[in-house]
Write an enzyme that holds these catalytic residues in place. Structure first.
Site, PDB file in Angstrom:
ATOM      1  N   HIS A 106       1.116  12.754  -0.876  1.00 39.77           N
ATOM      2  CA  HIS A 106       0.224  13.826  -0.390  1.00 39.77           C
ATOM      3  C   HIS A 106       1.002  15.080  -0.040  1.00 39.77           C
ATOM      4  O   HIS A 106       0.469  15.964   0.623  1.00 39.77           O
ATOM      5  CB  HIS A 106      -0.569  13.339   0.837  1.00 39.77           C
ATOM      6  CG  HIS A 106      -1.604  12.322   0.475  1.00 39.77           C
ATOM      7  ND1 HIS A 106      -2.249  11.553   1.419  1.00 39.77           N
ATOM      8  CD2 HIS A 106      -2.103  11.927  -0.729  1.00 39.77           C
ATOM      9  CE1 HIS A 106      -3.097  10.743   0.816  1.00 39.77           C
ATOM     10  NE2 HIS A 106      -3.022  10.940  -0.481  1.00 39.77           N
ATOM     11  N   CYS A 133       7.193  35.136  -1.498  1.00 37.93           N
ATOM     12  CA  CYS A 133       7.846  33.979  -2.106  1.00 37.93           C
ATOM     13  C   CYS A 133       9.341  34.278  -2.229  1.00 37.93           C
ATOM     14  O   CYS A 133       9.718  35.321  -2.782  1.00 37.93           O
ATOM     15  CB  CYS A 133       7.254  33.725  -3.493  1.00 37.93           C
ATOM     16  SG  CYS A 133       8.233  32.564  -4.490  1.00 37.93           S
ATOM     17  N   THR A 174      -2.266   2.407   7.703  1.00 43.49           N
ATOM     18  CA  THR A 174      -3.212   3.227   6.948  1.00 43.49           C
ATOM     19  C   THR A 174      -4.595   2.571   6.996  1.00 43.49           C
ATOM     20  O   THR A 174      -4.725   1.362   6.922  1.00 43.49           O
ATOM     21  CB  THR A 174      -2.748   3.456   5.485  1.00 43.49           C
ATOM     22  OG1 THR A 174      -3.734   4.264   4.801  1.00 43.49           O
ATOM     23  CG2 THR A 174      -2.531   2.168   4.721  1.00 43.49           C
ATOM     24  N   SER A 175      -5.622   3.434   7.115  1.00 37.63           N
ATOM     25  CA  SER A 175      -6.987   2.920   7.350  1.00 37.63           C
ATOM     26  C   SER A 175      -7.686   2.490   6.065  1.00 37.63           C
ATOM     27  O   SER A 175      -8.774   1.949   6.095  1.00 37.63           O
ATOM     28  CB  SER A 175      -7.830   4.012   8.032  1.00 37.63           C
ATOM     29  OG  SER A 175      -7.904   5.141   7.158  1.00 37.63           O
TER      30      SER A 175
HETATM   31  N1  APR Z   1       0.603   0.813  14.701  1.00 40.58           N
HETATM   32  C1  APR Z   1      -0.027   0.396  13.571  1.00 40.58           C
HETATM   33  N2  APR Z   1      -1.150   0.987  13.075  1.00 40.58           N
HETATM   34  C2  APR Z   1      -1.632   2.053  13.748  1.00 40.58           C
HETATM   35  C3  APR Z   1      -1.030   2.552  14.929  1.00 40.58           C
HETATM   36  C4  APR Z   1       0.141   1.881  15.400  1.00 40.58           C
HETATM   37  N3  APR Z   1       0.774   2.285  16.510  1.00 40.58           N
HETATM   38  N4  APR Z   1      -1.763   3.622  15.367  1.00 40.58           N
HETATM   39  C5  APR Z   1      -2.778   3.789  14.489  1.00 40.58           C
HETATM   40  N5  APR Z   1      -2.713   2.840  13.527  1.00 40.58           N
HETATM   41  C6  APR Z   1      -3.588   2.681  12.367  1.00 40.58           C
HETATM   42  C7  APR Z   1      -5.069   2.923  12.639  1.00 40.58           C
HETATM   43  O1  APR Z   1      -5.703   1.719  13.043  1.00 40.58           O
HETATM   44  C8  APR Z   1      -5.558   3.359  11.242  1.00 40.58           C
HETATM   45  O2  APR Z   1      -5.920   2.224  10.467  1.00 40.58           O
HETATM   46  O3  APR Z   1      -3.215   3.669  11.438  1.00 40.58           O
HETATM   47  C9  APR Z   1      -4.328   4.013  10.618  1.00 40.58           C
HETATM   48  C10 APR Z   1      -4.441   5.531  10.543  1.00 40.58           C
HETATM   49  O4  APR Z   1      -5.520   5.818   9.685  1.00 40.58           O
HETATM   50  P1  APR Z   1      -5.845   7.342   9.301  1.00 40.58           P
HETATM   51  O5  APR Z   1      -5.845   8.162  10.552  1.00 40.58           O
HETATM   52  O6  APR Z   1      -7.052   7.299   8.427  1.00 40.58           O
HETATM   53  O7  APR Z   1      -4.575   7.812   8.462  1.00 40.58           O
HETATM   54  P2  APR Z   1      -4.249   7.483   6.940  1.00 40.58           P
HETATM   55  O8  APR Z   1      -4.750   6.141   6.558  1.00 40.58           O
HETATM   56  O9  APR Z   1      -2.805   7.768   6.764  1.00 40.58           O
HETATM   57  O10 APR Z   1      -5.105   8.611   6.168  1.00 40.58           O
HETATM   58  C11 APR Z   1      -4.912   8.679   4.772  1.00 40.58           C
HETATM   59  O11 APR Z   1      -6.301  10.638   4.720  1.00 40.58           O
HETATM   60  O12 APR Z   1      -6.907  12.589   5.715  1.00 40.58           O
HETATM   61  C12 APR Z   1      -6.178  12.062   4.667  1.00 40.58           C
HETATM   62  O13 APR Z   1      -4.328  13.032   3.634  1.00 40.58           O
HETATM   63  C13 APR Z   1      -4.726  12.405   4.813  1.00 40.58           C
HETATM   64  O14 APR Z   1      -2.832  11.052   4.243  1.00 40.58           O
HETATM   65  C14 APR Z   1      -4.053  11.053   4.955  1.00 40.58           C
HETATM   66  C15 APR Z   1      -5.053  10.103   4.333  1.00 40.58           C
END
Ligand code: APR
Length: 231
Positions: A106, A133, A174-175
């Site tokens: 990303h 730039c 990651t969610s």
């Molecule tokens: N340890 C383990 N997991 C954790 C912790 C922790 N301390 N804190 C939060 N989490 C988990 C949450 O439960 C959730 O499942 O991390 C995840 C974060 O999810 P998101 O906020 O959705 O982030 P992500 O999955 O990286 O989003 C993916 O979405 O908005 C776009 O480009 C953006 O790269 C991002 C993409």
């Protein structure tokens, strides 16, 4: 569980304990901003000042955080095993923990792109609409080198071939809400890899993983790497 080729996908949760906000949790970035206002090409065309401010604040925040035990454990694993590290994160905490060859699908907060000449460069300061730039000197074309919604993630061919070759796939923090990253577990399973999910809660794709480690990444990822390497 031994493994010849480990593919790791990280998300905002791996940086949460370093103090960087996630996107979809309480106090998540998308709680304070609408994606449509700050993370799409249309938003940048409509209000580049707002988008630059959003990314300037996030870039500045990097100056006051550091890698945590999960980043350090992943870097240690990379030194001892064949690991392909893919991250959705745009922070540089994996690199600051010692990881190399990180695939930022990303993009990166500390990289910039000139839409006038196509040059990409390291970027640590604020960026504004009239920032010239460094390569072509033109203004009005500089943008954060971030993949916005509706744009193609970077290095997908490399990622796909790593997933097809993996014998272990680990998703950390990651969610599973955003594709194509959320579909990586299925590609890996189809190719015969074992799969493990590290998260402190259930996710939209937990059902596709064979194994789960529920808890903070700094605890569970460190324990996993210690067991893999010190067994
Ligand atoms: N340890 C383990 N997991 C954790 C912790 C922790 N301390 N804190 C939060 N989490 C988990 C949450 O439960 C959730 O499942 O991390 C995840 C974060 O999810 P998101 O906020 O959705 O982030 P992500 O999955 O990286 O989003 C993916 O979405 O908005 C776009 O480009 C953006 O790269 C991002 C993409």
């Amino acid at each position: 569980m031994s493994a010849d080729h480990i593919v790791i996908l990280t998300g905002a949760g791996v940086s949460a304990e370093s103090g960087l906000p996630t996107f979809r949790g309480p106090d998540g970035l998308w709680e304070g901003h609408r994606v449509e206002d700050v993370a799409t090409p249309e938003a940048f065309d409509r209000d580049p000042h707002l988008v630059h401010r959003f990314y300037n604040l996030r870039r500045r925040a990097l100056d006051s955080v550091g890698p945590n035990a999960a980043h350090l454990a992943i870097a240690r694993l990379q030194r001892e095993r064949r690991v392909t590290l893919v991250t959705q994160n745009v922070d540089d905490l994996h690199e600051r923990a010692g990881s190399t060859g990180v695939i930022h699908m990303h993009g990166e907060l500390r990289k910039a792109l000139c839409t006038r000449c196509g040059a990409r460069m390291e970027w640590i300061d604020d960026m504004e609409v009239d920032t010239p730039c460094p390569a072509c000197g033109k203004t009005g074309g500089m943008r954060p080198d971030i993949v916005w919604f509706g744009e193609m993630p970077y290095r997908m061919e490399e990622i796909e071939s790593a997933l097809m070759d993996a014998d272990l796939f680990a998703a950390i923090g990651t969610s599973g809400n955003v594709y194509p990253a959320a579909g990586f577990v299925r590609t890996a399973r189809f190719a015969g890899a074992r799969t493990i999910e590290f998260n402190n809660a259930g996710t939209a794709v937990s059902g596709f993983f064979e194994d789960h480690r529920l808890g903070p990444a700094t605890v569970e990822v460190k324990r996993w790497v210690d067991n893999l390497l010190d067994a």
